[in-house]
Enzyme design. Structure first.
Site, PDB file in Angstrom:
ATOM      1  N   TYR A  29       0.834  -1.201   0.000  1.00  0.00           N
ATOM      2  CA  TYR A  29       0.000   0.000   0.000  1.00  0.00           C
ATOM      3  C   TYR A  29       0.873   1.257   0.000  1.00  0.00           C
ATOM      4  CZ  TYR A  29      -3.345   3.540   1.484  1.00  0.00           C
ATOM      5  OH  TYR A  29      -4.114   4.681   1.572  1.00  0.00           O
TER       6      TYR A  29
ATOM      7  N   LYS B  88       1.299   4.186  -3.061  1.00  0.00           N
ATOM      8  CA  LYS B  88       1.008   5.608  -2.933  1.00  0.00           C
ATOM      9  C   LYS B  88       2.239   6.460  -3.246  1.00  0.00           C
ATOM     10  CE  LYS B  88      -3.329   5.121  -1.939  1.00  0.00           C
ATOM     11  NZ  LYS B  88      -4.352   5.542  -2.935  1.00  0.00           N
TER      12      LYS B  88
END
Length: 243
Positions: free
Chosen positions: A167, A171
Site C-alpha cells: 500500500y 502511494k
C-alpha cells in the site's frame, strides 16, 4: 450534452471518502458522476444523493478493467462531451498487517498496484482527451501520507513504524506519477495534484479518528482550484507534505 456546469467524475465512489467527495462536489454545484465497479451499487448511491436534490449520476467503472474504462469514457463523451474534474479515489489496502514487508505475497503486491497505480494511470490516460476539451481540467490523485518516502525513512516521524509495504509503495508511485503528469500538462490548463485525505474513519480504517466529511475536503479543494492554483503538489487540508 451538458454545456453549463462543471462535470466531475470520482472513482471508487459508492462509499466512504469517494461518496462524500461526490456529495461535496455536487453541493458546490458540480454535476458529478459517481463511479463504481458495480453499476447497481453506483445507481443506488447516486439515487440517494439525487433525493437530496444534488446533481449526481451513476456510471460503471472498474479501474482494473480496460474495457470498463473505455466504456465509461465513451459514456461521458456521449453524455457531456468533456470532463472538467477527475478524482482518482479508488484504492485498496490488501497487506497482511501481521506480516513483515518481506513476507507480503507477490499477489498482494500485484493486486495493490493494479488498482492503486496502474488503475490510476490507465483511467487518467483514457480520460485525458476529455479533460483537454475542458480547457481547465483538474486531476486529483488520492494518495496517502504513508506514501511519503521522507516520513517513512525518518525515525522521528509518527509514520516511521507504519509499514504497510504494498500500500505505502503504491502511494509513493502515485505521487511520482502526479509529478510526471503535472510537468507534462503544465501549459495545457490542466492542474494535477496529489492529496492525503487524513486518517479517516471508513470501512477500510474503522478505528480512525477523522470523520469522512473532513476526509473529502482535500480532494474537493484541489478539484475546485482556480486558475491561479498550484499543480504538482502533495497536500493535506492545504498543508504541503514531504515527498
Amino acid at each position: 450534452m451538458n454545456t453549463t456546469s462543471r462535470i466531475a467524475l470520482v472513482t471508487g465512489a459508492t462509499r466512504g471518502i469517494g461518496l462524500e467527495t461526490v456529495r461535496q462536489l455536487a453541493q458546490a454545484g458540480v454535476h458529478t458522476l459517481l463511479a463504481g465497479r458495480d453499476r447497481e451499487r453506483a445507481v443506488e448511491a447516486s439515487l440517494g444523493l439525487q433525493s437530496q436534490g444534488l446533481p449526481v449520476e451513476a456510471i460503471a467503472l472498474d479501474v482494473t478493467d480496460g474495457e470498463s474504462i473505455r466504456a465509461a469514457v465513451d459514456e461521458v463523451q456521449r453524455r457531456h462531451g468533456r470532463l472538467d474534474i477527475l478524482v482518482n479515489n479508488a484504492g485498496v489496502a490488501l497487506d497482511d498487517w501481521d506480516s513483515k514487508p518481506s513476507e507480503q505475497s507477490p499477489e498482494t503486491w500485484r493486486r495493490t498496484f493494479d488498482t492503486n497505480v496502474f488503475g490510476v494511470i490507465e483511467v487518467t490516460r483514457a480520460f485525458l482527451p476529455l479533460l483537454r476539451a475542458s480547457g481547465s481540467g483538474r486531476i486529483v490523485n488520492v494518495s496517502s501520507v504513508l506514501g511519503s518516502i521522507a516520513l517513512q525513512a525518518d525515525p522521528q516521524s509518527d509514520y516511521y513504524a507504519i509499514k504497510i509495504p504494498a500500500y505505502n509503495a503504491s502511494k509513493s508511485a502515485v505521487n511520482a506519477w502526479t509529478v510526471q503528469l503535472a510537468w507534462e500538462l503544465r501549459e495545457a490548463g490542466i492542474k494535477v495534484n496529489a492529496i492525503h485525505p487524513g486518517n479517516v474513519k471508513t470501512d477500510m480504517n474503522p478505528g480512525a479518528e477523522m470523520d469522512v466529511s473532513d476526509g473529502a475536503r482535500s480532494s474537493v479543494a484541489m478539484a475546485l482550484l482556480g486558475a491561479d492554483g498550484p499543480t504538482g503538489t502533495f497536500t493535506h487540508l492545504g498543508e504541503t507534505l514531504p515527498w
